[in-house]
Design an enzyme around this catalytic site. Structure first.
Site, mmCIF file in Angstrom:
data_model
loop_
_atom_site.group_PDB
_atom_site.id
_atom_site.type_symbol
_atom_site.label_atom_id
_atom_site.label_comp_id
_atom_site.label_asym_id
_atom_site.label_seq_id
_atom_site.Cartn_x
_atom_site.Cartn_y
_atom_site.Cartn_z
ATOM 1 C CG LEU A 35 -2.034 -1.103 1.187
ATOM 2 C CD1 LEU A 35 -2.992 -0.937 2.364
ATOM 3 C CD2 LEU A 35 -2.819 -1.175 -0.115
ATOM 4 C CG ASP A 125 6.270 -1.971 -23.992
ATOM 5 O OD1 ASP A 125 6.402 -1.345 -22.919
ATOM 6 O OD2 ASP A 125 5.580 -1.541 -24.941
ATOM 7 C CD GLU A 126 7.971 2.006 -19.964
ATOM 8 O OE1 GLU A 126 8.877 2.677 -19.467
ATOM 9 O OE2 GLU A 126 6.765 2.257 -19.811
ATOM 10 C CE1 TYR A 149 8.282 0.158 -14.005
ATOM 11 C CE2 TYR A 149 8.396 0.785 -16.326
ATOM 12 C CZ TYR A 149 7.842 0.016 -15.313
ATOM 13 O OH TYR A 149 6.858 -0.903 -15.604
ATOM 14 N N PRO A 273 13.861 13.526 -19.432
ATOM 15 C CG PRO A 273 15.195 13.794 -17.521
ATOM 16 C CD PRO A 273 13.795 13.928 -18.021
HETATM 17 P P1 NAD Z 1 0.766 0.501 -9.791
HETATM 18 O O1 NAD Z 1 1.837 1.488 -9.437
HETATM 19 O O2 NAD Z 1 -0.608 0.976 -10.039
HETATM 20 O O3 NAD Z 1 0.655 -0.604 -8.623
HETATM 21 C C1 NAD Z 1 1.778 -1.162 -8.016
HETATM 22 C C2 NAD Z 1 1.318 -1.841 -6.732
HETATM 23 O O4 NAD Z 1 2.456 -2.428 -6.112
HETATM 24 C C3 NAD Z 1 0.697 -0.883 -5.711
HETATM 25 O O5 NAD Z 1 -0.484 -1.434 -5.182
HETATM 26 C C4 NAD Z 1 1.765 -0.753 -4.642
HETATM 27 O O6 NAD Z 1 1.236 -0.504 -3.345
HETATM 28 C C5 NAD Z 1 2.431 -2.112 -4.731
HETATM 29 N N1 NAD Z 1 3.814 -2.083 -4.231
HETATM 30 C C6 NAD Z 1 4.783 -1.184 -4.514
HETATM 31 N N2 NAD Z 1 5.907 -1.488 -3.844
HETATM 32 C C7 NAD Z 1 5.650 -2.623 -3.150
HETATM 33 C C8 NAD Z 1 6.415 -3.440 -2.281
HETATM 34 N N3 NAD Z 1 7.699 -3.152 -1.985
HETATM 35 N N4 NAD Z 1 5.844 -4.526 -1.742
HETATM 36 C C9 NAD Z 1 4.553 -4.835 -2.012
HETATM 37 N N5 NAD Z 1 3.773 -4.089 -2.815
HETATM 38 C C10 NAD Z 1 4.314 -2.993 -3.378
HETATM 39 O O7 NAD Z 1 1.355 -0.303 -11.024
HETATM 40 P P2 NAD Z 1 0.585 -1.016 -12.221
HETATM 41 O O8 NAD Z 1 0.459 -0.064 -13.331
HETATM 42 O O9 NAD Z 1 -0.601 -1.709 -11.701
HETATM 43 O O10 NAD Z 1 1.685 -2.087 -12.660
HETATM 44 C C11 NAD Z 1 1.676 -3.413 -12.122
HETATM 45 C C12 NAD Z 1 2.823 -4.191 -12.727
HETATM 46 O O11 NAD Z 1 2.672 -4.242 -14.147
HETATM 47 C C13 NAD Z 1 4.191 -3.576 -12.474
HETATM 48 O O12 NAD Z 1 5.098 -4.603 -12.246
HETATM 49 C C14 NAD Z 1 4.523 -2.850 -13.761
HETATM 50 O O13 NAD Z 1 5.912 -2.775 -13.970
HETATM 51 C C15 NAD Z 1 3.850 -3.766 -14.768
HETATM 52 N N6 NAD Z 1 3.423 -3.117 -16.029
HETATM 53 C C16 NAD Z 1 2.668 -1.993 -15.986
HETATM 54 C C17 NAD Z 1 2.248 -1.417 -17.187
HETATM 55 C C18 NAD Z 1 1.384 -0.180 -17.204
HETATM 56 O O14 NAD Z 1 1.148 0.383 -18.266
HETATM 57 N N7 NAD Z 1 0.847 0.275 -16.082
HETATM 58 C C19 NAD Z 1 2.618 -1.998 -18.410
HETATM 59 C C20 NAD Z 1 3.395 -3.171 -18.390
HETATM 60 C C21 NAD Z 1 3.790 -3.723 -17.198
HETATM 61 P P1 TYD Z 2 3.411 7.358 -18.877
HETATM 62 O O1 TYD Z 2 1.939 7.238 -18.703
HETATM 63 O O2 TYD Z 2 4.219 7.938 -17.755
HETATM 64 O O3 TYD Z 2 3.942 5.911 -19.298
HETATM 65 P P2 TYD Z 2 5.427 5.466 -19.816
HETATM 66 O O4 TYD Z 2 6.369 6.585 -19.645
HETATM 67 O O5 TYD Z 2 5.732 4.344 -18.894
HETATM 68 O O6 TYD Z 2 5.224 5.061 -21.234
HETATM 69 O O7 TYD Z 2 3.695 8.245 -20.153
HETATM 70 C C1 TYD Z 2 3.184 7.886 -21.429
HETATM 71 C C2 TYD Z 2 3.704 8.891 -22.430
HETATM 72 O O8 TYD Z 2 3.135 10.176 -22.131
HETATM 73 C C3 TYD Z 2 5.208 9.097 -22.378
HETATM 74 O O9 TYD Z 2 5.686 9.350 -23.699
HETATM 75 C C4 TYD Z 2 5.390 10.349 -21.527
HETATM 76 C C5 TYD Z 2 4.147 11.146 -21.877
HETATM 77 N N1 TYD Z 2 3.633 12.052 -20.819
HETATM 78 C C6 TYD Z 2 3.402 13.402 -21.093
HETATM 79 O O10 TYD Z 2 3.617 13.895 -22.214
HETATM 80 N N2 TYD Z 2 2.895 14.184 -20.090
HETATM 81 C C7 TYD Z 2 2.652 13.694 -18.841
HETATM 82 O O11 TYD Z 2 2.218 14.468 -17.948
HETATM 83 C C8 TYD Z 2 2.890 12.302 -18.582
HETATM 84 C C9 TYD Z 2 2.618 11.717 -17.220
HETATM 85 C C10 TYD Z 2 3.371 11.507 -19.610
#
Ligand code: NAD
Ligand code: TYD
Length: 342
Positions: A35, A125-126, A149, A273
């Protein structure tokens, strides 16, 4: 099937738990989540007193807490817990190293020790870095992360790989593109822009706004994770993506059009950056091997997402202020301690 889901109070984790419980009456979920600012049990409030969902508040990088979760046998672990926001990782990468790398290693070690039959690492995919104007990431694309990240996610992937190679752990890695949908913390592009547009505040577009992301609705990601969990081949990587490439300005304009707000709200601001120019992912392997297909077109998914944020302003207010945290800290402290034998 008894599954440990980490990060289940976050955006994708909460959607995945809801998906699993609805899709399979035999599934029981143990949800381990620290959390952090991004985790919120309100994301699962609609489950009510669901007996097949049990929550433990704890940090995946703490071996004591993690091992306590293995006291009853587990059929699988799905690791979604992570620090997930690139901009935060640029400001300070310490928590990314601790949670994403050390946390994954602690989970892997426990999975090895307790002989858990399946480990799914939810990656991104990053890890592949940035693409030029053509081509797509495949599972064979070399890892070339550019942000703290993505470096931490790539490091975690390598640990998962080596636990499979060295110890024979049954592990699978998924790498998904950018997700969107309800319950996403409003620091990521789509929810941030929706909320700013609703309030008629400026929409901060980084640089020229021509950075490309490949968008997938969170429910399509969850469906893919479910398939990989049950049918993915050990030691394999599966890319997940819906072939919906858009540049950031296109996304922002669609949000403005959906809400009937003016383009004058767009403000080009200083660039991030090391900003990756383009992501695009081939999910051919997943489609061919596991017969997965995305179901939600971007237009339809975006409209539903805009509607979700319109209807959930209270949720937004609470997650932004962190107001829920003290309440849940009190509620779960005793239960966690009992579980951890503390
Ligand atoms: P999010 O930030 O919404 O949720 C992350 C969750 O992990 C939160 O509930 C947080 O409390 C919990 N957490 C953080 N540190 C923790 C710790 N030390 N121990 C236990 N719990 C912890 O992230 P999300 O967008 O739901 O992403 C979930 C997973 O999917 C991540 O591993 C992320 O890298 C991966 N992912 C996300 C995306 C995306 O677009 N959001 C895309 C591809 C992969
Ligand atoms: P984000 O949602 O942070 O995902 P990721 O960087 O993991 O792909 O950002 C998506 C795209 O949007 C990325 O090219 C950065 C851009 N972005 C903005 O232009 N303005 C913003 O305020 C944010 C949060 C992201």
């Amino acid at each position: 099937m008894r599954i440990l889901i980490t990060g289940g109070a976050g955006f994708i984790g909460s959607n995945f738990i809801r998906h699993l419980l609805r899709a399979d009456p035999e599934v029981e979920v143990l949800n381990l989540d620290a959390l952090t600012y991004a985790g919120n049990l309100e994301n699962l409030a609609d489950l009510g007193e669901e007996p097949r969902h049990r929550f433990v508040k704890g940090d995946i990088s703490n071996p004591e807490i993690v091992e306590a979760c293995f006291r009853d046998p587990l059929d699988a672990i799905v690791n979604l817990a992570a620090e997930s926001h690139v901009d935060r990782s640029i400001l300070d990468s310490s928590d990314f190293l601790k949670t994403n790398v050390r946390g994954t290693q602690v989970l892997l070690e426990a999975a090895r020790k307790f002989k858990v039959p399946r480990f799914v690492q939810v990656s991104s995919d990053e890890v592949y870095g940035s693409l030029g104007e053509t081509g797509k990431f495949t599972e064979e694309t070399p890892l070339a992360p550019n942000s703290p990240y993505s470096a931490s996610k790539a490091a975690a992937d390598l640990f998962v790989r080596c636990y499979h190679q060295t110890y024979g752990l049954d592990a699978v890695i998924t790498r998904c593109s950018n997700n969107y949908g309800g319950h996403q913390f409003p620091e990521k592009l789509i929810p941030l822009m929706i909320l700013n547009a609703l309030d008629e505040r400026e929409l901060p577009v980084y640089g020229d706004g021509l950075y490309i992301r490949d968008w997938i609705h969170v429910s399509d990601h969850c469906h893919a994770l479910d398939l990989v969990l049950r049918q993915g081949r050990a030691g394999e990587v599966y890319n997940i993506g819906a072939d919906q490439e858009l540049n950031n300005l296109e996304v922002v304009h669609r949000i403005l059009d959906t809400l009937g707000k003016p383009a004058s709200l767009i403000q080009h601001v200083q660039d991030r950056p090391g900003h990756d120019r383009r992501y695009a992912i081939s999910s051919r392997k997943l489609r061919e091997e596991l017969a997965w297909q995305p179901r939600i077109a971007f237009e339809q998914g975006l409209e539903a997402t805009v509607q979700w944020y319109r209807e959930n302003r209270d949720w937004v207010g609470r997650v932004r202020s962190g107001a829920y945290r003290d309440y849940y800290d009190r509620l779960y402290l005793q239960r966690d301690r009992t579980l951890a034998g503390l």
